[in-house]
Design a protein around this motif. Structure first.
Motif, PDB file in Angstrom:
ATOM      1  N   LYS A 293       0.840  -1.189   0.000  1.00 18.95           N
ATOM      2  CA  LYS A 293       0.000   0.000   0.000  1.00 18.95           C
ATOM      3  C   LYS A 293       0.873   1.236   0.000  1.00 18.95           C
ATOM      4  CE  LYS A 293      -0.585  -0.013   5.071  1.00 18.95           C
ATOM      5  NZ  LYS A 293      -1.576   0.012   6.171  1.00 18.95           N
ATOM      6  N   VAL A 294       0.300   2.322  -0.465  1.00 22.16           N
ATOM      7  CA  VAL A 294       1.002   3.610  -0.452  1.00 22.16           C
ATOM      8  C   VAL A 294       0.049   4.685   0.045  1.00 22.16           C
ATOM      9  CG1 VAL A 294       2.548   3.015  -2.362  1.00 22.16           C
ATOM     10  CG2 VAL A 294       0.383   4.163  -2.849  1.00 22.16           C
ATOM     11  N   LYS A 295       0.629   5.672   0.695  1.00 22.70           N
ATOM     12  CA  LYS A 295      -0.130   6.876   1.077  1.00 22.70           C
ATOM     13  C   LYS A 295       0.312   7.970   0.126  1.00 22.70           C
ATOM     14  CE  LYS A 295      -1.585   9.479   5.137  1.00 22.70           C
ATOM     15  NZ  LYS A 295      -1.633  10.795   4.497  1.00 22.70           N
ATOM     16  N   ALA A 296      -0.628   8.555  -0.594  1.00 21.67           N
ATOM     17  CA  ALA A 296      -0.246   9.448  -1.688  1.00 21.67           C
ATOM     18  C   ALA A 296      -1.181  10.646  -1.803  1.00 21.67           C
ATOM     19  CB  ALA A 296      -0.228   8.671  -3.001  1.00 21.67           C
ATOM     20  N   ARG A 297      -0.703  11.643  -2.531  1.00 24.70           N
ATOM     21  CA  ARG A 297      -1.494  12.813  -2.926  1.00 24.70           C
ATOM     22  C   ARG A 297      -1.381  12.970  -4.433  1.00 24.70           C
ATOM     23  NH1 ARG A 297      -2.779  16.247   1.381  1.00 24.70           N
ATOM     24  NH2 ARG A 297      -1.729  15.684   3.341  1.00 24.70           N
ATOM     25  N   HIS A 298      -2.314  13.715  -5.022  1.00 23.66           N
ATOM     26  CA  HIS A 298      -2.225  13.967  -6.464  1.00 23.66           C
ATOM     27  C   HIS A 298      -2.741  15.360  -6.790  1.00 23.66           C
ATOM     28  CE1 HIS A 298      -6.505  13.376  -8.122  1.00 23.66           C
ATOM     29  NE2 HIS A 298      -6.621  13.472  -6.819  1.00 23.66           N
ATOM     30  N   ILE A 299      -2.301  15.828  -7.954  1.00 19.78           N
ATOM     31  CA  ILE A 299      -2.778  17.097  -8.512  1.00 19.78           C
ATOM     32  C   ILE A 299      -3.245  16.807  -9.929  1.00 19.78           C
ATOM     33  CG2 ILE A 299      -2.116  19.425  -9.257  1.00 19.78           C
ATOM     34  CD1 ILE A 299       0.029  19.391  -7.060  1.00 19.78           C
ATOM     35  N   ARG A 300      -4.459  17.219 -10.255  1.00 23.48           N
ATOM     36  CA  ARG A 300      -5.015  17.030 -11.591  1.00 23.48           C
ATOM     37  C   ARG A 300      -5.222  18.382 -12.246  1.00 23.48           C
ATOM     38  NH1 ARG A 300     -10.197  13.799 -11.249  1.00 23.48           N
ATOM     39  NH2 ARG A 300      -8.673  12.135 -10.855  1.00 23.48           N
ATOM     40  N   VAL A 301      -4.669  18.530 -13.475  1.00 19.46           N
ATOM     41  CA  VAL A 301      -4.828  19.781 -14.215  1.00 19.46           C
ATOM     42  C   VAL A 301      -5.213  19.472 -15.655  1.00 19.46           C
ATOM     43  CG1 VAL A 301      -3.241  21.115 -12.756  1.00 19.46           C
ATOM     44  CG2 VAL A 301      -2.367  19.861 -14.745  1.00 19.46           C
ATOM     45  N   ASN A 302      -5.667  20.520 -16.355  1.00 20.93           N
ATOM     46  CA  ASN A 302      -6.121  20.341 -17.737  1.00 20.93           C
ATOM     47  C   ASN A 302      -5.038  20.585 -18.771  1.00 20.93           C
ATOM     48  OD1 ASN A 302      -8.843  19.621 -17.424  1.00 20.93           O
ATOM     49  ND2 ASN A 302      -9.391  21.746 -16.940  1.00 20.93           N
ATOM     50  N   ASP A 303      -3.860  21.021 -18.317  1.00 22.31           N
ATOM     51  CA  ASP A 303      -2.849  21.487 -19.259  1.00 22.31           C
ATOM     52  C   ASP A 303      -1.498  20.865 -18.917  1.00 22.31           C
ATOM     53  OD1 ASP A 303      -0.638  23.940 -19.701  1.00 22.31           O
ATOM     54  OD2 ASP A 303      -2.025  23.594 -21.370  1.00 22.31           O
ATOM     55  N   LYS A 381       2.414  12.278  -5.704  1.00 24.65           N
ATOM     56  CA  LYS A 381       3.498  12.238  -4.737  1.00 24.65           C
ATOM     57  C   LYS A 381       3.201  11.138  -3.730  1.00 24.65           C
ATOM     58  CE  LYS A 381       6.217  14.795  -1.371  1.00 24.65           C
ATOM     59  NZ  LYS A 381       6.379  16.048  -0.585  1.00 24.65           N
ATOM     60  N   VAL A 382       4.095  10.174  -3.653  1.00 22.51           N
ATOM     61  CA  VAL A 382       3.961   9.089  -2.674  1.00 22.51           C
ATOM     62  C   VAL A 382       4.655   9.530  -1.392  1.00 22.51           C
ATOM     63  CG1 VAL A 382       4.604   6.717  -2.124  1.00 22.51           C
ATOM     64  CG2 VAL A 382       3.797   7.301  -4.419  1.00 22.51           C
ATOM     65  N   GLU A 383       3.908   9.506  -0.293  1.00 24.07           N
ATOM     66  CA  GLU A 383       4.450   9.944   0.989  1.00 24.07           C
ATOM     67  C   GLU A 383       4.927   8.779   1.846  1.00 24.07           C
ATOM     68  OE1 GLU A 383       1.099  12.207   2.415  1.00 24.07           O
ATOM     69  OE2 GLU A 383       1.884  14.058   1.541  1.00 24.07           O
TER      70      GLU A 383
END
Length: 441
Positions: A293-303, A381-383
Motif C-alpha cells: 500500500k502507499v499513502k499518496a497525494r495527487h494534482i489534476r490539471v487540464n494542461d 506524490k507518494v508519501e
C-alpha cells in the motif's frame, strides 16, 4: 560490416569433470584435436581477433570454448535435424547462404587490406577483370521466371517450373580457379524476403548489385583458400557452424536468453509440482516482494505545460498539498489532493495503479482517454510505502516459480549432457597454446 554472433552463455554452467587432455600435438597447422577432429590455428586466430573487443578471452579460454562448442554442435546434429535446429523462415536467409555470407564477411573484416591489394593487382584494379560474360535479363526472361510485376504475392516464392527457368538463365560467367557461372537462381536463393520482393518486382539495379556481392564473396573465398588452404577454410566454416548449432541447442533447452520461447521449457513446466512451487517460494521469497500500500497525494490539471510548471515548483521546495489546493481540479483539491492509503488488492483504478507504481514524485501522466476526448494530467506524490509479499498461492507466484524451476531443470539436464560428452572427450592440444580452461567459465 560483419556482425559477430554473441558467444554462448556457457558461464551459466559449471562442470568440474575434466576431459582427457594431452599437450603433445605436433601438427603445427592445428591448435587442437578433439576425438580425432582438428581445430585449426587459423580458426582460433580468427575467432580471437573477432571476439577481442566483445569477449577478451585468452587463447586457452577461447580454445576451450571452441572445443565445447564442437562437442555441443555434434550432439545437436545427432539429436536434431537442421530444420529443427534452425527452423525455416519465409523471411530469412537460407541457412547455407547465411553461413557462407558470414564466412566471407568475417574474412573481409579480418583481411580487408590484403583483399584490397589482391583486387588492385588485377587488370584495371577491379573484379570485373575476372568477368567473361555479363547478361542482362530480358523482359521475356523476367516474365517467364517472375510473372507480371503487377501481380501481388503473399510469399514471393518460385514454383518448380520457375526455378528450372531461373537455373537456365546465366547472368555472369567468370574466370576464378577455372571457369564458373552465376545463374538467376543462384542469385535468387541468396535472398531473404525483401530481396525476393525486389527481384519479383523486376528491380534490375538491385539484381546487378546482388550479382556483384555474390561474386565478391566467391572471390573472397577463393583468395582465402589460395592463401590459407582449403582445409583451414573448411575448418573455419565448421567452427562458425559449430558456434551457431551449439547456440541453437541451448535455445532448444531454453538456456541463454531467458525470454526465448522453448517447447522444451514448456514441457518441463508442466512437470513442476505444487510442492516444488511452495519450496521455491520459501527459498526465494524476496523475488516476490510487492508494494502492499502507499499513502499518496495527487494534482489534476487540464494542461500539460501547467503540470510541468507545478512539478518544477515542487522540486524547488514548494508544498505539494498547498499547490494541490491552488491548482488541482480534482474533487479532493481542498484536502491537498489527499488519496489516503491505496491498498494493492482487488480491481484498482488507473490512478490507484499509477500511485502504486511510483516511488516519490511522479512525472506528469496523461489520463487514458481517446484522441478526441479532453485529457487531464496527473501528478502524484507518494508519501509512504509499505511492502509485503505476493500470496504464495497467487497465479503470479505460480507462473514465475514454475518458469524458473523449469529453467533450472533444463540447465541441469543440459549441464549433464555436456558433462557426459566433455568427460569422455579425447583432446590433444598444441603445447604452444597453454593449459585449457577445464571448467566452463
Amino acid at each position: 560490416m560483419f556482425k559477430l554472433i554473441v558467444w554462448l552463455s556457457l558461464s551459466l554452467l559449471c562442470i568440474a569433470s575434466h576431459a582427457q587432455v594431452s599437450y603433445r600435438l605436433q601438427n603445427t597447422a592445428l591448435a587442437a584435436k578433439i576425438n580425432g577432429e582438428g581445430i585449426y590455428r587459423f580458426s582460433l586466430d580468427n575467432m580471437q581477433q573477432l571476439n577481442h573487443e566483445n569477449t577478451p578471452l585468452s587463447r586457452p579460454e577461447l580454445l576451450s570454448q571452441m572445443l565445447k562448442q564442437r562437442v555441443l554442435a555434434a550432439e545437436a546434429r545427432r539429436q536434431y535435424t537442421t530444420s529443427e535446429l534452425h527452423p525455416a523462415s519465409r523471411i530469412a536467409f537460407a541457412r547455407d547462404v547465411a553461413i557462407e555470407d558470414r564466412l566471407a564477411s568475417s574474412l573481409r573484416a579480418l583481411y580487408g587490406k590484403e583483399l584490397e591489394q589482391a583486387v588492385k593487382a588485377l587488370p584495371g584494379g577491379t573484379l570485373k577483370a575476372l568477368f567473361q560474360e555479363e547478361n542482362t535479363l530480358s523482359a521475356e526472361q523476367y516474365q517467364a521466371v517472375f510473372g507480371s510485376a503487377q501481380t501481388m504475392s503473399l510469399e514471393y516464392t518460385l514454383k518448380p517450373e520457375q526455378i528450372n527457368q531461373a537455373k537456365q538463365i546465366t547472368l555472369l560467367r567468370y574466370q576464378l580457379a577455372g571457369s564458373g557461372s552465376l545463374s538467376l537462381y543462384d542469385i535468387y536463393r541468396r535472398q531473404n524476403v525483401q530481396g525476393r520482393i525486389e527481384l519479383h518486382t523486376k528491380n534490375q539495379d538491385y539484381l546487378n548489385q546482388q550479382i556483384q556481392i555474390a561474386f565478391a564473396n566467391l572471390f573472397t573465398l577463393h583468395w582465402a583458400t589460395q592463401k590459407f588452404g582449403q582445409d583451414a577454410i573448411n575448418d573455419y566454416r565448421r567452427s562458425l557452424k559449430d558456434q551457431e548449432d551449439a547456440e541453437a541447442l541451448m535455445k532448444i533447452y531454453g538456456i541463454g536468453d531467458h525470454h526465448d520461447g522453448s517447447d522444451y521449457l514448456t514441457q518441463l513446466a508442466k512437470t513442476v509440482s505444487p510442492a516444488e512451487i511452495r519450496s521455491y517460494y520459501q527459498s526465494h521469497k524476496n523475488e516476490f516482494k510487492r508494494i502492499a500500500k502507499v499513502k499518496a497525494r495527487h494534482i489534476r490539471v487540464n494542461d500539460e505545460a501547467l503540470a510541468k510548471k507545478i512539478i518544477s515548483q515542487i522540486k524547488s521546495g514548494e508544498d505539494f498539498a498547498a499547490l494541490a489546493k491552488r491548482y488541482s481540479i480534482a474533487s479532493n483539491a481542498k484536502e491537498g489532493g489527499d488519496l489516503g492509503w491505496i491498498i494493492h488488492q482487488g480491481s484498482l483504478s488507473w490512478l490507484a495503479q499509477l500511485a502504486l507504481s511510483q516511488t516519490e514524485l511522479s512525472q506528469a501522466f496523461r489520463s487514458p482517454v481517446g484522441p478526441d476526448e479532453k485529457a487531464t494530467w496527473e501528478i502524484i506524490k507518494v508519501e509512504q510505502r509499505v511492502e509485503d509479499y505476493q500470496p504464495a498461492d497467487s497465479e503470479s507466484v505460480r507462473y514465475a516459480a514454475t518458469a524458473e524451476i523449469a529453467h533450472q531443470k533444463a540447465t541441469q539436464q543440459f549441464n549433464a549432457l555436456l558433462k557426459k560428452h566433455w568427460q569422455s572427450a579425447n583432446i590433444e592440444v598444441s603445447p604452444s597454446i597453454g593449459a585449457l580452461s577445464q571448467g566452463l567459465k
